[in-house]
Design a protein around this motif. Structure first.
Motif: not given
Length: 428
Positions: A188-203, A205-210, A239-246
């Motif tokens: 798991f990671v988190d809900k794919v909406v702001m402010p939990y993850v970045s909703t910028v289109p490129k992010n 697709e790939q929120p962090c390198t690899g 692995v994936s990426g998100n914005l907030d700590a929880p």
């Protein structure tokens, strides 16, 4: 003088009359049967019996009081023909009583039995407790299902790599306890909406390198005997990426519990859900930050690929909702968390039944030992619980392993495989 004597006599008669008026009430208090005026009311009262004899009268021949103490009829104090006398005795019918597996010379995984009897029917009188004898013993070779639920945010990358190499070791250690062991994996990671993850289109697709695109929860591998497949699935998971700590771990826990067919939980297995993370958790109400306000419905929402479909539609579950589902589905939840999160999850485990927390090393290399320790703690005691309604009261009595007279208790500690403890359930 005469007037004073008359007054005294009137007072004496008045007192006698008052006592006479109180006599039926006093008798009613000592004999509750006299207050029951129908057969149904009578037989619901402990120690009472009902006489339906047409010409029945009391010993004084003054009134018909058909409900009286059963003993009064049996002793001859009251006379009622046997065919007209209705009494009640609690009825206990044992419908299924297979022997405990620990008492058999050899046990297969399919018929591991730890409690006896398995099915009893009771027909009880109101307010009259009925003792029911119950035996329990840990069965050797009892089936174990272990589902490993992992936080795959970027900070857990080294933990994922280590876990993929520990799958075979974990299975090897657990098979020392049972030959019928299965292992599964979810992430798991988190809900794919702001402010939990970045909703910028490129992010997205790939929120962090690899990194893989962010997601809520995915059932990567249903429970299986293949440890090689487990290692492959863990190793290939990105692995994936998100914005907030929880993180969105509560969404994942709920799905891992209620999606019984998709996870492949067995009804006759001990179910372990190991939750691994280095972060805190979002819970009910946090979804409002992302515009997700509909409370979680506690149902399974996985598509054919194993992905959680309602991540952006339903709020996170509450702690009490998770606790409810843990109890309903007999899940043993183990929080394997990093040292800085240990205090948080210790507090959480106090609010979720049959859960515990352990400290995970920085790269999860101690996960095998952690699972072994938590499993040993889970299986070292038995606690009798029930789902009786408000109209039924059940009390448990046992001497546990110490001998001596039974005490009112529902839990016995220090059990080992094969040791039997006896309980008496008093059902009222």
């Amino acid at each position: 003088m005469a007037a004073r004597q008359l007054t005294a006599l009137w007072l004496l008669c008045g007192t006698a009359a008052l006592c006479g008026a109180q006599e039926p009430r006093r008798l009613a208090l000592t004999d509750p049967c006299t207050l029951r005026h129908t057969c149904s009311e009578c037989l619901q009262t402990p120690a009472c019996a009902w006489c339906a004899q047409p010409d029945f009268v009391t010993a004084s021949n003054t009134s018909v009081q058909r409900c009286s103490r059963e003993q009064a009829f049996h002793s001859g104090e009251l006379s009622c023909a046997a065919e007209y006398l209705s009494t009640w005795a609690n009825q206990v019918t044992v419908l299924r009583h297979l022997p405990l597996s620990s008492a058999l010379p050899a046990t297969t995984a399919a018929d591991a039995i730890q409690i006896a009897p398995q099915h009893v029917r009771l027909a009880l009188r109101v307010s009259e407790p009925q003792p029911v004898a119950v035996q329990f013993a840990l069965a050797p070779n009892y089936p174990i299902d272990l589902y490993y639920l992992m936080d795959l945010s970027k900070s857990m990358e080294d933990d994922k790599d280590k876990l993929s190499t520990l799958g075979n070791l974990l299975a090897q250690e657990m098979r020392q306890l049972t030959s019928n062991f299965r292992l599964g994996f979810g992430s798991f990671v988190d809900k794919v909406v702001m402010p939990y993850v970045s909703t910028v289109p490129k992010n997205l697709e790939q929120p962090c390198t690899g990194c893989a695109a962010p997601y809520g929860y995915h059932n990567d591998l249903p429970l299986t005997r293949s440890t090689d497949l487990f290692a492959t699935k863990v190793s290939s998971a990105k692995v994936s990426g998100n914005l907030d700590a929880p993180e969105g771990g509560f969404d994942a826990i709920m799905q891992a519990i209620v999606c019984k067919e998709e996870i492949s939980w067995r009804s006759n297995a001990r179910r372990l859900l190991v939750f691994s993370t280095d972060a805190g958790f979002h819970y009910a109400g946090d979804g409002k930050l992302g515009g997700v306000v509909k409370p979680h419905d506690g149902l399974c929402h996985l598509d054919a690929a194993g992905s959680y479909t309602h991540s952006e539609l339903l709020d996170y579950p509450s702690v009490s909702h998770i606790n409810q589902k843990v109890k309903e589905n007999s899940i043993n939840l183990i929080f394997a968390v990093t040292a800085e999160q240990r205090e948080t999850y210790d507090e959480l485990s106090r609010h979720i039944e049959a859960s515990s927390a352990g400290t995970l090393s920085n790269d999860s290399s101690n996960v095998v030992q952690l699972v072994k320790e938590q499993y040993a703690a889970i299986t070292s005691f038995v606690e009798m619980k029930d789902n009786s309604s408000e109209f039924v009261r059940i009390r448990y009595y046992s001497s546990c392993l110490g001998g001596g007279p039974p005490e009112e208790r529902s839990r016995c500690d220090g059990l080992r495989i094969g040791q039997q403890v006896n309980f008496t359930a008093s059902v009222e």
